[in-house]
Write a protein that holds these residues in place. Structure first.
Motif, PDB file in Angstrom:
ATOM      1  N   ARG A  95     -10.537   8.615  -0.670  1.00  0.00           N
ATOM      2  CA  ARG A  95     -10.207   7.506  -1.576  1.00  0.00           C
ATOM      3  C   ARG A  95     -10.765   6.229  -0.947  1.00  0.00           C
ATOM      4  O   ARG A  95     -10.346   5.851   0.140  1.00  0.00           O
ATOM      5  CB  ARG A  95      -8.694   7.383  -1.768  1.00  0.00           C
ATOM      6  N   PRO A  96     -11.711   5.575  -1.619  1.00  0.00           N
ATOM      7  CA  PRO A  96     -12.351   4.414  -0.982  1.00  0.00           C
ATOM      8  C   PRO A  96     -11.387   3.236  -0.840  1.00  0.00           C
ATOM      9  O   PRO A  96     -10.506   3.033  -1.677  1.00  0.00           O
ATOM     10  CB  PRO A  96     -13.480   4.054  -1.954  1.00  0.00           C
ATOM     11  N   THR A  97     -11.572   2.501   0.221  1.00  0.00           N
ATOM     12  CA  THR A  97     -10.854   1.241   0.361  1.00  0.00           C
ATOM     13  C   THR A  97     -11.381   0.261  -0.680  1.00  0.00           C
ATOM     14  O   THR A  97     -12.587   0.121  -0.844  1.00  0.00           O
ATOM     15  CB  THR A  97     -11.069   0.648   1.766  1.00  0.00           C
ATOM     16  N   THR A  98     -10.490  -0.398  -1.385  1.00  0.00           N
ATOM     17  CA  THR A  98     -10.930  -1.401  -2.361  1.00  0.00           C
ATOM     18  C   THR A  98     -11.564  -2.567  -1.625  1.00  0.00           C
ATOM     19  O   THR A  98     -10.948  -3.179  -0.749  1.00  0.00           O
ATOM     20  CB  THR A  98      -9.744  -1.902  -3.205  1.00  0.00           C
ATOM     21  N   ALA A  99     -12.821  -2.863  -1.974  1.00  0.00           N
ATOM     22  CA  ALA A  99     -13.555  -3.948  -1.317  1.00  0.00           C
ATOM     23  C   ALA A  99     -14.324  -4.752  -2.363  1.00  0.00           C
ATOM     24  O   ALA A  99     -14.934  -4.179  -3.280  1.00  0.00           O
ATOM     25  CB  ALA A  99     -14.509  -3.396  -0.267  1.00  0.00           C
ATOM     26  N   LYS A 100     -14.265  -6.059  -2.232  1.00  0.00           N
ATOM     27  CA  LYS A 100     -15.011  -6.959  -3.104  1.00  0.00           C
ATOM     28  C   LYS A 100     -15.931  -7.801  -2.239  1.00  0.00           C
ATOM     29  O   LYS A 100     -15.472  -8.517  -1.353  1.00  0.00           O
ATOM     30  CB  LYS A 100     -14.061  -7.865  -3.886  1.00  0.00           C
ATOM     31  N   THR A 101     -17.230  -7.696  -2.506  1.00  0.00           N
ATOM     32  CA  THR A 101     -18.214  -8.446  -1.729  1.00  0.00           C
ATOM     33  C   THR A 101     -18.792  -9.539  -2.604  1.00  0.00           C
ATOM     34  O   THR A 101     -19.363  -9.259  -3.660  1.00  0.00           O
ATOM     35  CB  THR A 101     -19.337  -7.540  -1.215  1.00  0.00           C
ATOM     36  N   ARG A 102     -18.634 -10.769  -2.167  1.00  0.00           N
ATOM     37  CA  ARG A 102     -19.134 -11.925  -2.911  1.00  0.00           C
ATOM     38  C   ARG A 102     -20.368 -12.477  -2.211  1.00  0.00           C
ATOM     39  O   ARG A 102     -20.328 -12.757  -1.008  1.00  0.00           O
ATOM     40  CB  ARG A 102     -18.055 -12.989  -3.019  1.00  0.00           C
ATOM     41  N   PHE A 103     -21.432 -12.658  -2.966  1.00  0.00           N
ATOM     42  CA  PHE A 103     -22.673 -13.232  -2.446  1.00  0.00           C
ATOM     43  C   PHE A 103     -22.706 -14.699  -2.852  1.00  0.00           C
ATOM     44  O   PHE A 103     -22.668 -15.026  -4.049  1.00  0.00           O
ATOM     45  CB  PHE A 103     -23.869 -12.464  -2.983  1.00  0.00           C
ATOM     46  N   MET A 104     -22.747 -15.574  -1.841  1.00  0.00           N
ATOM     47  CA  MET A 104     -22.530 -17.002  -2.068  1.00  0.00           C
ATOM     48  C   MET A 104     -23.691 -17.836  -1.546  1.00  0.00           C
ATOM     49  O   MET A 104     -24.327 -17.492  -0.541  1.00  0.00           O
ATOM     50  CB  MET A 104     -21.264 -17.465  -1.337  1.00  0.00           C
ATOM     51  N   THR A 105     -23.954 -18.930  -2.242  1.00  0.00           N
ATOM     52  CA  THR A 105     -24.802 -19.973  -1.685  1.00  0.00           C
ATOM     53  C   THR A 105     -24.052 -21.287  -1.880  1.00  0.00           C
ATOM     54  O   THR A 105     -23.723 -21.665  -3.007  1.00  0.00           O
ATOM     55  CB  THR A 105     -26.189 -20.030  -2.335  1.00  0.00           C
ATOM     56  N   GLY A 106     -23.724 -21.939  -0.783  1.00  0.00           N
ATOM     57  CA  GLY A 106     -22.847 -23.099  -0.872  1.00  0.00           C
ATOM     58  C   GLY A 106     -21.502 -22.663  -1.433  1.00  0.00           C
ATOM     59  O   GLY A 106     -20.907 -21.691  -0.979  1.00  0.00           O
ATOM     60  N   SER A 107     -21.036 -23.360  -2.466  1.00  0.00           N
ATOM     61  CA  SER A 107     -19.780 -22.981  -3.107  1.00  0.00           C
ATOM     62  C   SER A 107     -20.001 -22.147  -4.356  1.00  0.00           C
ATOM     63  O   SER A 107     -19.056 -21.837  -5.076  1.00  0.00           O
ATOM     64  CB  SER A 107     -18.982 -24.246  -3.481  1.00  0.00           C
ATOM     65  N   HIS A 108     -21.260 -21.769  -4.611  1.00  0.00           N
ATOM     66  CA  HIS A 108     -21.592 -21.030  -5.831  1.00  0.00           C
ATOM     67  C   HIS A 108     -21.656 -19.530  -5.553  1.00  0.00           C
ATOM     68  O   HIS A 108     -22.280 -19.083  -4.577  1.00  0.00           O
ATOM     69  CB  HIS A 108     -22.938 -21.504  -6.396  1.00  0.00           C
TER      70      HIS A 108
END
Length: 503
Positions: free
Chosen positions: A120-133
Motif C-alpha cells: 500500500r503506497p504511502t500517500t505523497a504529494k509532490t509540488r513543483f514550485m518556482t517562487g510562490s507559484h
C-alpha cells in the motif's frame, strides 16, 4: 464529555490575556491524532524557458524538501504549539514511508504509532514550485479502504494509545484509513469511554461521524454535506445546525477562510468570529493548524469558545505563511499578548526576540543588565531601582511576572494591573531598553537564556538570595544591589489605600 461553551460568562468573551494563560498550559495537552498520513514534497527551482517538446515550462530544481502532511501535519502543529501528539496512521514500505517515519521520529512532541502496510503506497504529494507559484502537483496514493489486516493493525494501535490521550482528532483526508470499519470502531470505542472526539471531515455524509463531539468542516465541505451555502453568517449558522443534527454532536465549527469561522452549539446562538489574519499568503494546511490549536486548547482545559478563538488566531497566523506551515506557541502568544504592545512600543518583546537583541548588543560590546519583578504599581522606589540599574550597564532588560505568576506569588487579589498594562508602563520608562514577560515563579530560565552581564536587585536581598546570581557570576557577570528608598513598596501603598480612614 460535555463541553462548556464559555468560561467567562456569555456576555464576557475572553480577553487576549486570558487566552494567553491557556496557551501557557498547552504543554499539558495530550492529543491522539488518527487519520490519513501524507508526505508533502516541494521541488523548488527556476524557470527560464518553455520546453521545445510542449508548451510547458522547464523547471531547473534548486531545492528539494519534504514535510509532514494530512494527519501528520495536525500532529506536527500540535507539537509545535507545545502539546503532546500521538500519531496513528498508515505508511507503506517505500521511500516516502521512510521519510514520514524519519520526520516523525525526529520531531519532539510526536509519539509514533504508525502502521506499516506492505503493498500500500504511502500517500505523497509532490509540488513543483518556482517562487510562490505552483507549476504542477504529482499525487501518489490509493484511496481504497484498508483491508481486514490493516484495519486490525490500526485499531490495535488506537487501543494502545487511547489511555494516553485527553482529546482524539480524526483527520480524514479520504485516503482510506478512516474507512467505515475503522471509523465506526473508533467512534463506538470513544463514545463508550466518554472521550472527547474532534472530527475534521471529508465525507459528504456527516452522519458517518456520529459520536464525535465536534465537527470542523470548511465552507466547501459543509455546503456539499448540507447543500446550504455558507457564504454569509445566517447560512453558515443554518448549515452548521443541519450538520449538528447529522452528527448528534455538541458543536460544529465551520471554517470560512477569510471570513473567519462560525461556531454552532446546541441551545446556543451561533458565534461568528472574524479572521485575525493580517494578510493571506497561502491557505494550504490552515485547516490542520486550526484543528490542532482547537484540540490542544481543549486538552489544556479551555472552554470551547476560548479554544475556538485560539484556533481562529492560530489559523490567521498560518495563512500568512507560504506552503504548509506550522505555528509555534510563541508566535501565538506574540499575536495574542504583545501585538498591541509591539505596535505601541518596540521595547516589548518575546523571549525569542529578546535573545536575538541581547546577542546583537553583545556583538557590539555592550554590557547588558537584567532586573525583574511584578512592578504592579510604579513608585519612587522602582524609579530609583531602574535608574541605578541602567547606570550599571549599557542596555537594561526588565522581566515582568505574568498575571498568573503574580497571583501565585502575591495572592488572588493581585496584580492590580494586568500584564499588558504593566508592560506598557514599564516600556515608557526611559532607563528601560527592553521589556519581556516570564510565567515561572522565578526568572532563572530567562536569565540563563539571556546571559546578562549585570543582575540587579534591591538591597533587601543578599547576593546569595538573588535568583540567578551564581549563574551570572559563573560567566563573568556581577550582581548589583540597589539601596531602596524607605517607605516605598507596592504592598505598603495598597495597605494605605485600603486602610479605614481615621475620624
Amino acid at each position: 464529555m460535555n463541553l462548556s461553551l464559555v468560561s467567562t460568562g456569555p456576555t464576557s468573551p475572553p480577553t487576549d490575556i486570558q487566552l494567553a494563560a491557556v496557551v501557557r498550559a498547552f504543554h499539558t495537552a495530550r492529543v491522539l491524532v488518527i487519520g490519513d498520513v501524507i508526505l508533502d514534497r516541494y521541488v523548488t527551482g527556476s524557470v527560464h524557458r518553455l520546453s521545445p517538446e510542449a508548451p510547458i515550462p522547464v523547471l531547473r530544481p534548486a531545492d528539494n524538501r519534504c514535510t509532514l502532511g494530512g494527519a501528520a501535519n495536525v500532529a506536527l502543529n500540535i507539537a509545535t504549539l507545545g502539546g503532546q501528539a500521538i500519531l496513528v496512521g498508515v505508511v507503506g514500505n517505500d521511500a516516502a514511508g521512510d521519510d514520514v517515519e524519519r520526520l516523525v521520529r525526529t520531531t519532539p512532541g510526536i509519539a509514533s504509532a504508525l502502521v506499516r502496510i506492505p503493498n500500500r503506497p504511502t500517500t505523497a504529494k509532490t509540488r513543483f514550485m518556482t517562487g510562490s507559484h505552483q507549476l504542477l502537483r504529482l499525487d501518489e496514493e490509493t484511496t481504497a479502504p484498508l483491508d481486514q489486516d490493516g484495519l486490525l493493525a490500526v485499531m490495535e494501535a488506537v487501543e494502545a494509545s487511547l489511555g494516553d490521550a485527553d482529546v482524539i482528532v480524526l483527520s480524514d483526508y479520504a485516503k482510506g484509513v478512516l474507512c467505515d470499519g475503522v471509523l465506526d470502531a473508533i467512534l463506538a470505542r470513544t463514545t463508550k469511554a466518554g472521550l472527547l472526539v474532534i472530527a475534521d471531515p471529508k465525507r459528504p455524509d456527516f452522519a458517518a461521524y456520529r459520536g464525535a463531539a465536534i465537527l470542523t468542516p470548511n465552507e466547501h465541505e459543509v455546503r456539499v454535506a448540507t447543500r446550504i451555502e455558507a457564504d454569509h453568517d445566517a447560512e453558515a449558522d443554518r448549515a452548521g445546525r443541519v450538520a449538528l443534527e447529522a452528527t448528534g454532536g455538541q458543536a460544529v465549527l465551520v471554517t470560512r477562510s477569510a471570513k473567519g469561522l462560525t461556531l454552532v452549539c446546541r441551545d446556543q446562538d451561533a458565534l461568528h468570529l472574524p479572521t485575525r489574519a493580517r494578510e493571506v499568503a497561502d491557505v494550504s494546511g490552515a485547516g490542520d493548524t486550526l484543528v490542532a490549536a482547537l484540540s490542544v486548547a481543549l486538552g489544556a482545559g479551555a472552554a470551547l469558545l476560548d479554544a475556538a478563538m485560539l484556533a481562529n488566531a492560530t489559523a490567521g497566523i498560518s495563512v500568512g505563511k507560504q506552503g504548509t506551515a506550522t505555528v509555534s506557541r510563541q508566535e501565538l502568544l506574540d499575536v495574542l499578548h504583545l501585538d498591541d504592545l509591539v505596535t505601541t512600543d518596540r521595547k516589548v518583546a518575546s523571549l525569542e526576540d529578546a535573545i536575538e537583541r541581547v546577542a546583537e548588543w553583545h556583538r557590539r560590546g555592550l554590557k547588558v543588565g537584567f532586573a525583574n519583578g511584578c512592578f504592579d504599581l510604579i513608585h519612587p522606589g522602582h524609579v530609583r531601582l531602574l535608574s541605578e540599574a541602567r547606570a550599571a550597564c549599557d542596555r537594561l532588560i526588565v522581566a515582568l511576572n505574568t498575571d498568573a505568576s503574580v497571583k501565585r506569588l502575591k495572592g488572588p487579589s493581585r496584580p492590580l494591573q494586568n500584564e499588558m498594562a504593566r508592560a506598557t508602563v514599564m516600556a515608557s520608562m526611559s532607563p528601560v531598553d527592553l521589556v519581556t514577560l516570564f510565567d515561572e515563579d522565578t526568572p532563572l530560565e530567562m536569565i540563563q537564556a539571556l546571559r546578562p552581564d549585570v543582575l540587579v536587585k534591591g538591597s533587601d536581598y543578599t547576593v546569595d538570595q538573588v535568583v540567578g546570581a551564581k549563574d551570572v557570576q559563573a560567566w563573568g557577570g556581577k550582581v548589583v544591589l540597589v539601596t531602596l528608598r524607605e517607605g516605598h513598596s507596592t504592598t505598603g501603598t495598597i495597605r494605605r489605600m485600603t486602610a479605614p480612614a481615621e475620624n
